[in-house]
Design an enzyme around this catalytic site. Sequence first.
Site, PDB file in Angstrom:
ATOM      1  N   LYS A  37      35.661  52.774  44.829  1.00 12.78           N
ATOM      2  CA  LYS A  37      35.127  51.980  46.231  1.00 12.78           C
ATOM      3  C   LYS A  37      36.136  51.399  46.505  1.00 12.78           C
ATOM      4  O   LYS A  37      37.339  51.342  44.795  1.00 12.78           O
ATOM      5  CB  LYS A  37      34.606  52.079  46.362  1.00 12.78           C
ATOM      6  CG  LYS A  37      33.927  50.580  45.534  1.00 12.78           C
ATOM      7  CD  LYS A  37      32.555  49.974  46.202  1.00 12.78           C
ATOM      8  CE  LYS A  37      32.234  49.047  44.630  1.00 12.78           C
ATOM      9  NZ  LYS A  37      30.863  49.053  44.580  1.00 12.78           N
ATOM     10  N   TYR A  97      55.045  23.160  49.257  1.00 15.48           N
ATOM     11  CA  TYR A  97      54.920  23.314  50.043  1.00 15.48           C
ATOM     12  C   TYR A  97      53.394  22.088  50.313  1.00 15.48           C
ATOM     13  O   TYR A  97      52.548  21.561  49.519  1.00 15.48           O
ATOM     14  CB  TYR A  97      53.761  24.070  50.795  1.00 15.48           C
ATOM     15  CG  TYR A  97      54.184  24.964  51.499  1.00 15.48           C
ATOM     16  CD1 TYR A  97      55.675  24.378  53.051  1.00 15.48           C
ATOM     17  CD2 TYR A  97      54.821  26.662  51.418  1.00 15.48           C
ATOM     18  CE1 TYR A  97      55.939  25.232  53.879  1.00 15.48           C
ATOM     19  CE2 TYR A  97      54.982  27.706  52.733  1.00 15.48           C
ATOM     20  CZ  TYR A  97      55.921  27.166  53.677  1.00 15.48           C
ATOM     21  OH  TYR A  97      56.587  28.114  54.207  1.00 15.48           O
ATOM     22  N   MET A 123      53.594  32.323  50.396  1.00 13.26           N
ATOM     23  CA  MET A 123      53.345  33.338  50.992  1.00 13.26           C
ATOM     24  C   MET A 123      54.059  34.717  49.898  1.00 13.26           C
ATOM     25  O   MET A 123      53.686  35.861  49.818  1.00 13.26           O
ATOM     26  CB  MET A 123      54.087  33.661  52.539  1.00 13.26           C
ATOM     27  CG  MET A 123      53.834  35.481  53.247  1.00 13.26           C
ATOM     28  SD  MET A 123      53.923  35.168  54.812  1.00 13.26           S
ATOM     29  CE  MET A 123      52.954  34.599  56.155  1.00 13.26           C
TER      30      MET A 123
HETATM   31  C1  LIG Z   1      30.502  48.966  42.991  1.00 10.40           C
HETATM   32  C2  LIG Z   1      28.544  49.638  42.708  1.00 10.40           C
HETATM   33  C3  LIG Z   1      29.022  49.264  41.159  1.00 10.40           C
HETATM   34  C4  LIG Z   1      29.755  49.409  40.655  1.00 10.40           C
HETATM   35  O1  LIG Z   1      29.730  48.425  39.888  1.00 10.40           O
HETATM   36  P1  LIG Z   1      30.370  47.893  38.976  1.00 10.40           P
HETATM   37  O2  LIG Z   1      29.028  46.415  38.234  1.00 10.40           O
HETATM   38  O3  LIG Z   1      31.997  47.584  39.343  1.00 10.40           O
HETATM   39  O4  LIG Z   1      30.646  48.357  37.402  1.00 10.40           O
HETATM   40  C5  LIG Z   1      27.639  50.708  40.409  1.00 10.40           C
HETATM   41  N1  LIG Z   1      26.612  51.242  41.839  1.00 10.40           N
HETATM   42  C6  LIG Z   1      26.507  50.512  42.823  1.00 10.40           C
HETATM   43  C7  LIG Z   1      25.567  51.129  43.923  1.00 10.40           C
HETATM   44  C8  LIG Z   1      28.479  49.845  43.893  1.00 10.40           C
HETATM   45  O5  LIG Z   1      27.824  49.635  44.377  1.00 10.40           O
END
Ligand SMILES: *Cc1c(COP(=O)(O)O)cnc(C)c1O
Length: 357
Positions: free
Chosen positions: A34, A254, A302
């Site tokens: 993801k 800055y 930036m």
């Molecule tokens: C993102 C996610 C994972 C992975 O988690 P990590 O801590 O990155 O290993 C596993 N299960 C679900 C439902 C997630 O959303």
Amino acid sequence: MRQATVYIDSQALQYNLNRVKQLAPTAKIVSMVKANAYGHGVKECLAALKDSDAFGVACVEEALEIRELGYTQPITLIEGVFSENEMIQVIGQKLECVVHQTPQVEWLIAHKDHYNALNLKVWVKLNSGMNRLGFKPTEIIEVIQRLKSHGFTCVLTMHFANADSDHPLNEQQKNQFLQVKQACEPILASCCNSAAIYKYPELHFDFVRPGIMLYGATPFADQNVHTLDLKPVMTFSARIIALNSIQQGESVGYGSTFTAAQPMKIAIVSIGYGDGYPRAYIKPNFVAIDEQLVPVIGRVSMDMIAIDVTGLDVELGTQIELWGKHRLLDDVATANGTIGYELLCRLSQRPKRQLLY
Ligand SMILES: *Cc1c(COP(=O)(O)O)cnc(C)c1O
């Protein structure tokens, strides 16, 4: 050309995937890709993760990107679908989804004759105490019985709120999961993210869901990637674009927040928060030049930062590691008051991605 680059080490990714296989030899691996593979670039990462049994993403768009790249493994939508139309689309595309709210269950049952809906596993989410997504223990058994009676194959799933620490809720979540699982047998099961893969070998069950460990960062506050035997996948790098000598009493950047206590040599590096390099620090921060840690001084702009290179042999074009094998992502995150996950996902599109084989 401005040479801010994100290098992705595909051998490190494969190494980390093999670590999951060693730790959970009997479970199938759902690699979590993801958020553009945690900011690494999904296209670059999938090639190295192609031996995964399945992939996990947060939405249909992310799933379709994987299909367009030609990968045919099962894909699970971890938040499920957001409308009935999306359920129809998801079934048509042979994507699997989590169900955590009653309407999602209704939509699924209403369209069970669409294509081969019944061949897709349904991931039924238990809310065992995190109180984010899922059915309560008292509701879920009936949901699962109902789905089974319609011919669906269910995967009982949940997520730990504290897998990265020794919190008392862990025991409660674990016990609730085991009780529900027992009441619903026979049923497939999945409850381990990266931290739980390490911590709970007895809970690997049918599917493990590694995310952060694949990318070579730690899910734990008190263990780094070396003690976990993982290899950092990303090296975030930029180059020196200017060298300045400054006198005692002169300030840098800055807000003039840094003042030289003695004459020093500073280097300006072409990286900043416009690239996703974080700006707010609660502790001193460093970059690495080869293996040496070098302090960042003054505010992050930036497009630029300043570093203290007094006494060092550097020149225009010298490569600087913002994080990678020598300056660990997790240490930058700690100095920034956040976690590696966030820094990875916050990277902008501006630094070039380059895959190393
Ligand atoms: C993102 C996610 C994972 C992975 O988690 P990590 O801590 O990155 O290993 C596993 N299960 C679900 C439902 C997630 O959303």
